[in-house]
Design a protein around this motif. Sequence first.
Motif, PDB file in Angstrom:
ATOM      1  N   TYR A 205      49.720  12.185  42.642  1.00  0.00           N
ATOM      2  CA  TYR A 205      50.365  13.148  43.536  1.00  0.00           C
ATOM      3  C   TYR A 205      49.391  14.235  43.987  1.00  0.00           C
ATOM      4  N   CYS A 206      48.428  14.578  43.127  1.00  0.00           N
ATOM      5  CA  CYS A 206      47.429  15.579  43.510  1.00  0.00           C
ATOM      6  C   CYS A 206      46.472  15.062  44.580  1.00  0.00           C
TER       7      CYS A 206
ATOM      8  N   LEU B 110      42.516  19.513  40.581  1.00  0.00           N
ATOM      9  CA  LEU B 110      43.523  19.224  39.554  1.00  0.00           C
ATOM     10  C   LEU B 110      43.515  17.736  39.189  1.00  0.00           C
ATOM     11  N   ALA B 111      43.336  16.875  40.206  1.00  0.00           N
ATOM     12  CA  ALA B 111      43.269  15.434  39.945  1.00  0.00           C
ATOM     13  C   ALA B 111      42.081  15.103  39.049  1.00  0.00           C
TER      14      ALA B 111
ATOM     15  N   CYS C 241      42.820  16.060  35.533  1.00  0.00           N
ATOM     16  CA  CYS C 241      43.668  15.053  34.877  1.00  0.00           C
ATOM     17  C   CYS C 241      42.833  13.873  34.400  1.00  0.00           C
TER      18      CYS C 241
ATOM     19  N   PHE D 186      43.869  20.639  45.147  1.00  0.00           N
ATOM     20  CA  PHE D 186      44.612  19.616  44.414  1.00  0.00           C
ATOM     21  C   PHE D 186      43.697  18.521  43.874  1.00  0.00           C
TER      22      PHE D 186
END
Length: 317
Positions: free
Chosen positions: A88-89, A263-264, A267, A260
């Motif tokens: 989603y990121c 952020l990915a 993760c 984003f």
Amino acid sequence: MEVRKVNVFFPIFIVGYIALSILAGSVMAVLVNMGIPMPDWIQYVISEGIILVIAIIYMVVNRIDPMKDIPYKRIGFVDGILSLAAGYCMIPMVLFLNSITMLFSTNYLEEGTTTLLTYPFFMQVILLAVIPPLVEELVFRGIFFGSYRKAGMSGAAIMSGLIFGCFHLNINQGLYAFAIGIVFAYMVEATGSLWSSVIAHFAINTYSIGVVQLLKMTGIYASDGQAVGTLEGEGELAASAGALATVMQLIVLLALATAFMMLAVLCIRIMAKRHGRLENIKVRTEGIKGIKKYLSAPVVVGLAICICYMIAIEFAG
């Protein structure tokens, strides 16, 4: 050598996919002319079926056991959530690259899925977000990345992403598919499992149908797949927006995409650390500079076929 085998396979895969897709389309057209109804969802199932059949033939010929030679290792709940979050990121990046290519190319995905978005939501999810990730991750992260990986990580990620992008056979999808294909490869490397990229692929593919479902619930999107009360003025609004508005929109999307994607990456790093594979996902410049060792005449021919096809359909359109 695995690289040589998979490079020879690529042009065969592309030509076979295009030829069989044209054949399937012709057969469907004949059946429709004979009065036999052919719903649009069949086309999507056949398309993914063609990919799977060609991949299975390759695996049989090369004696590849998908459960043994392709990393279908189970991942835990935390890795599943992180893979979903990473997927989603990546969506802002996809939207940014999509906006760039929309300036000079046609959005064939939007044109081709309009009818499917009128189907029940569960069916949309199966057709657009479950079947494609399962089939395509087997081929592009399982066969292609898995084969290239034996010659190095960075180059393997780039090559598998490039092949994934070119396989989409249109400029609009090709650019962002190339980008997410590279990230998917690093996700597989981080977890040692193909399921991480399958989940992230699922997340990205559910975005558009999820948005449409929300619009339907609010009454903005009609049951026939058209936006209520907006279509007529939409083109005029876009035309009057001007270059400055377009640039501002791209700047905002770029900022969101950058934030984003950080952020990915976080993760992916967390997953790699959990599996003791943090060193594996480091980007190594020598791997990137050595990309030519992954190239050979067959794969260059395959890439050339894809590029020529993309250009041809843009002019034809």
